[in-house]
Design a protein around this motif. Structure first.
Motif, PDB file in Angstrom:
ATOM      1  N   GLU A 151       0.828  -1.210   0.000  1.00  8.29           N
ATOM      2  CA  GLU A 151       0.000   0.000   0.000  1.00  8.29           C
ATOM      3  C   GLU A 151       0.859   1.255   0.000  1.00  8.29           C
ATOM      4  N   ASP A 152       1.919   1.267   0.830  1.00  2.00           N
ATOM      5  CA  ASP A 152       2.793   2.443   0.910  1.00  2.00           C
ATOM      6  C   ASP A 152       3.624   2.624  -0.350  1.00  2.00           C
ATOM      7  N   LYS A 154       1.562   4.632  -2.490  1.00  2.29           N
ATOM      8  CA  LYS A 154       1.342   5.981  -1.960  1.00  2.29           C
ATOM      9  C   LYS A 154       2.596   6.856  -2.073  1.00  2.29           C
ATOM     10  N   TYR A 155       3.753   6.273  -1.730  1.00  2.07           N
ATOM     11  CA  TYR A 155       5.020   7.025  -1.749  1.00  2.07           C
ATOM     12  C   TYR A 155       5.892   6.463  -2.863  1.00  2.07           C
ATOM     13  N   ALA A 195       3.739  11.757   0.601  1.00  2.00           N
ATOM     14  CA  ALA A 195       3.057  11.171  -0.552  1.00  2.00           C
ATOM     15  C   ALA A 195       3.193  12.080  -1.756  1.00  2.00           C
TER      16      ALA A 195
END
Length: 848
Positions: A751-752, A755-756, A847
């Motif tokens: 997920e991260d 996002k990033y 982000a």
């Protein structure tokens, strides 16, 4: 996510109500249930043998015995066919799998082949004649010499037929004992599983099952003294057989069978009216009565022998013709031995010898102790977990605890509905699922808290928390389920009971955590309309925690590498304490009838029995003793002889609470199955994780899991805890738990990563681990609390299993953070960014 239509809510509550109705009979005594109306559900969980006492015996057909009998029958058939066809022959013999005969006249060879063609004719096999096999192959290695060789397919066909007949005979014999709900099942191509709950005398069961019970009536050959036949050579057509007396009495017996047990229609234990001694009265069918009447008419004044499994029971004199088709067998019987013989004769003879290759017997006293220990461990574990959830989440923890009660009720209700057997490891499975069931609630609640800290309203935070947690819950539970399916597939007995309970627990966890808890939360939201999430009395991991885990990855890699190498070295140099499951032999638990057990006395008595290496140690209380006897080189029958010798030596002063005997055949199979089970579980999980994530995630998860397995094996080497089938169950459960933990971290990493997009990989991993740290901590603590209750209060029977689980949970949590996550850097999941990429703000990425 939080909206439930009226019908959907009604269906959920209905499912919960049905669950409690199905589970309720287990809280009501059986005699009270019997008095209730017929429409009331009364089905209770079936208790395993380790909880109610009883015997589990694995019987194997002696294939060599079967081949020998078939060889003799075929030899006799060849003799009869050639005589009927008036063909001269010589050299009729049989050995191994071959029967051969030489035709004297070369001109009669074709006629002999024609007379014997029935032997090589295809035999119908399979359901409804679905196939044929050739039982014998015929060849002529030299002119006039006919050789018949039994084929592999023929042996398999005869074994399968004999197994089916044996199951029927064994089933009749067990049912004749008057036991309740015995189980007789086929296992593989040549084995029969017999489980008899609540059996008080397992020795009697083994004696009844182990006898072939081939009964014959034959004439005694009185043409020469028997001693002369022993010293010289018996007359053609006669053999020397011995009685069952001590010392045995020899008899010279004609080989010709007058009547066999196949002609018996009834046999009952009765008493002789003249001397009141126990006898067995029998009755023949019309064919048997005719043949027996003719034989006794022609041989008045002579002796005839009643023979059971080549041993003479008695050899009375025929005083007058016996024409009614009935008679009596006498032979110094006790009331029980007469009854046992009647049982054997009524049930019929076995087509081949059955050998006991595995035995597991639990006395009823130990079963009650296990039930009590399981109840105490379950209650204490539940109290600890429930209390911890309330401390960690306040009112939301209360809702999770309500769901937890429903979760346990659903497991019990489904076990009752399916008629599944509850074993002691099964109780451990329920307690363990109590610890792990809260994991899904923890995942949801932690996600809700996180969404709330990011500024969402209470309703939005709760809705989003449930939505985002769903994928993680599914992934983490599927990996555990894969390991559990493998455990069920390859396990047996109590281990399979654990797998069933744990699998049901995994399924009910998803329902109660995601559906029922969500319903409770939606009702609370509608009625309370809260402005803020309920506060917890204690915060275990403060918000904003930012521990630089990746900064120490080189140290943790070095530590894990060192410990893994040490574990492998210990495994190769120090003998792991294998139980009888893997090295064969016997384990016997006895309890002194009065006062503390005298270990030195037991050791001294057993050392005189000439049964090989014997270990005697205290087990639990001062009155309990555990005896281990090494595997016998003579094979499976020798293992049973060991138990008989030990029982005869100790039964006056000690009660036998538990007996486990595993022959060399079964022990090697269990070792192979355990190895295959771990490999299959790892491959299945690898495929699933690879399908759900990228290859780096899959390989990282497997490497971390192998690390946990190696550490657990090292734990067994260091502690000397017995390594048995339950230990394999523990390792497979650790695999599921470790993967569960790893998947949660990996899911947040994935997920991260979205996002990033330009953040360095170490920073992504630090962020993901810190974001899931609260969940990791709380889940580990709840599982450890449940396992601690099992270790401290669950009893000695499952202590090795629960200790291994406790160790595995600790190392599974460690490996998820310090092994599985850093491996993604090593596998270059994301290349290092250039200098223009974003920098972290306050320790967290920004982000883009």
């Amino acid at each position: 996510m939080l909206y439930f239509s009226r019908w959907k809510a009604i269906l959920i509550w209905l499912a919960v109500a049905v669950t409690f109705i199905l589970a309720a009979p287990n809280l009501i005594p059986a005699d009270t249930l019997a008095k209730l109306p017929s429409w009331v559900p009364k089905k209770q969980m079936t208790l395993g043998l380790d909880l109610q006492g009883g015997s589990h015996i694995l019987l194997q057909i002696d294939q060599n015995d079967l081949i020998k009998d078939r060889l003799e029958a075929s030899r006799d058939e060849i003799r009869t066919l050639l005589r009927d066809a008036k063909i001269g022959y010589t050299g009729l013999s049989g050995s191994g799998r071959v029967v051969q005969v030489r035709v004297r006249d070369a001109s009669q060879v074709d006629a002999a082949k024609e007379a014997l063609k029935g032997l090589i004719a295809p035999v119908t096999s399979g359901l409804f004649g679905g196939g044929t096999i050739t039982e014998w192959n015929q060849d002529e290695p030299e002119p006039g010499l006919l050789r018949f060789t039994m084929t592999d397919a023929g042996i398999k066909y005869r074994s399968s037929t004999a197994l089916s007949q044996s199951i029927e005979v064994v089933d009749r014999r067990v049912n004749e004992l008057g036991t309740t709900e015995p189980i007789v099942q086929r296992q593989g191509d040549d084995r029969i599983v017999v489980q008899v709950p609540g059996l008080q005398d397992p020795q009697r069961l083994k004696e009844i099952l182990g006898q072939t019970a081939k009964l014959t009536f034959q004439m005694v050959d009185q043409t020469m003294p028997v001693q002369e036949a022993i010293n010289g050579r018996p007359p053609a057509g006669s053999s020397v057989l011995y009685s069952k007396d001590d010392p045995p009495v020899p008899y010279l017996i004609e080989n010709r069978v007058i009547v066999s047990g196949e002609n018996l229609v009834d046999a009952q234990a009765t008493f002789n009216s003249q001397n009141n001694e126990p006898v067995v009265s029998f009755r023949f069918d019309s064919k048997g009565a005719t043949r027996f009447g003719q034989a006794t008419q022609q041989n008045v004044g002579k002796l005839f022998a009643i023979i059971l499994d080549n041993q003479v029971i008695s050899a009375p004199q025929i005083r007058e013709p016996i024409l009614g088709g009935t008679g009596q067998i006498s032979g110094n019987f006790t009331a029980q031995s007469a009854n046992d013989l009647a049982v054997l004769l009524r049930a019929g003879a076995l087509p081949a010898t059955l050998t006991v290759v595995e035995e597991r017997t639990v006395g009823p006293g130990l079963g009650q102790d296990s039930i009590q220990a399981g109840k105490i461990a379950g209650i204490i574990g539940s109290i600890l977990v429930v209390g911890f959830m309330f401390v960690a989440y306040g009112f939301l923890g209360f809702l999770a605890n309500v769901a937890l009660v429903v979760h346990v009720a659903m497991i019990v209700g489904l076990l009752s509905l399916l008629g599944a057997t509850l074993t002691m490891p099964g109780i451990a499975g329920i307690v363990l699922t109590i610890g792990m069931a809260v994991d899904s609630n923890v995942l949801i609640y932690e996600r809700i808290r996180e969404e709330r800290r990011q500024g969402r309203s209470v309703i939005q935070a709760i809705d989003t928390g449930f939505s985002k947690a769903l994928a993680t819950i599914v992934d983490s539970n599927v990996t555990s389920f894969i390991a559990t399916v493998v455990l069920f597939w390859l396990g047996s007995g109590p281990v399979k009971g654990f797998a069933v309970t744990f699998a049901i627990g995994i399924l009910t966890t998803v329902f109660t955590a995601f559906t029922f808890t969500r319903l409770l939360v939606s009702i609370w939201l509608r009625r309370a309309k809260p402005k803020e999430l309920p506060r917890a009395p204690v915060t275990f991991v403060p918000p904003g925690t930012n521990i630089p885990f990746m900064g120490v990855r080189r140290w943790t890699f070095a530590l894990s590498t060192f410990l893994s190498i040490m574990s492998v070295v210990l495994f190769m140099t120090v003998d792991i304490n294998y139980g009888v499951d893997f090295k064969g032999g016997s384990t016997i638990e006895v309890q002194s009838k009065s006062g503390p057990a005298d270990i030195a006395d037991i050791r001294g008595k057993l050392s005189e029995l000439n049964i090989g290496d014997v270990q005697v140690q205290q087990f639990g209380s001062p009155t309990d003793v555990l005896i281990r006897v090494a595997a016998q080189e003579e094979g499976d029958n020798a293992e049973q002889s060991v138990i008989d010798k030990v029982r005869a030596e100790l039964q006056d002063k000690y009660d036998f609470r538990r007996v486990e005997v595993v022959g060399p055949t079964v022990s090697s199979e269990l070792a192979t199955q355990g190895t295959i089970g771990m490999l299959v579980a790892l491959v299945g999980i690898l495929i699933y994780v690879w399908f759900r994530f990228e290859w780096q995630f899959a390989v990282g998860a497997i490497v971390a899991t192998v690390h946990d397995i190696v550490m657990t094996i090292g734990f067994f080497c260091v502690t000397g805890i017995e390594f048995n089938q339950s230990s394999i169950a523990a390792i497979l459960t650790i695999i599921g738990y470790s993967l569960n933990d790893t998947i949660v971290v990996y899911d947040r990493v994935r997920e991260d990563l979205r996002k990033y997009k330009r953040t360095p990989m170490p920073q992504i991993l630090n962020t993901a681990i810190n974001e899931t740290l609260s969940r990791t901590t709380l889940t580990a603590v709840t599982t450890i609390l449940a396992l601690l209750a099992l270790v401290l209060f669950g009893g000695e029977v499952i202590r090795s299993f629960t200790l291994a689980m406790l160790f595995g949970v600790v190392f599974g949590t460690y490996s998820s953070i310090f092994i599985a996550a850093p491996l993604l850097i090593l596998f270059k999941l994301r290349q290092a960014p250039d200098a223009s990429e974003e920098k972290p703000v306050n320790g967290k990425p920004v982000a883009t």
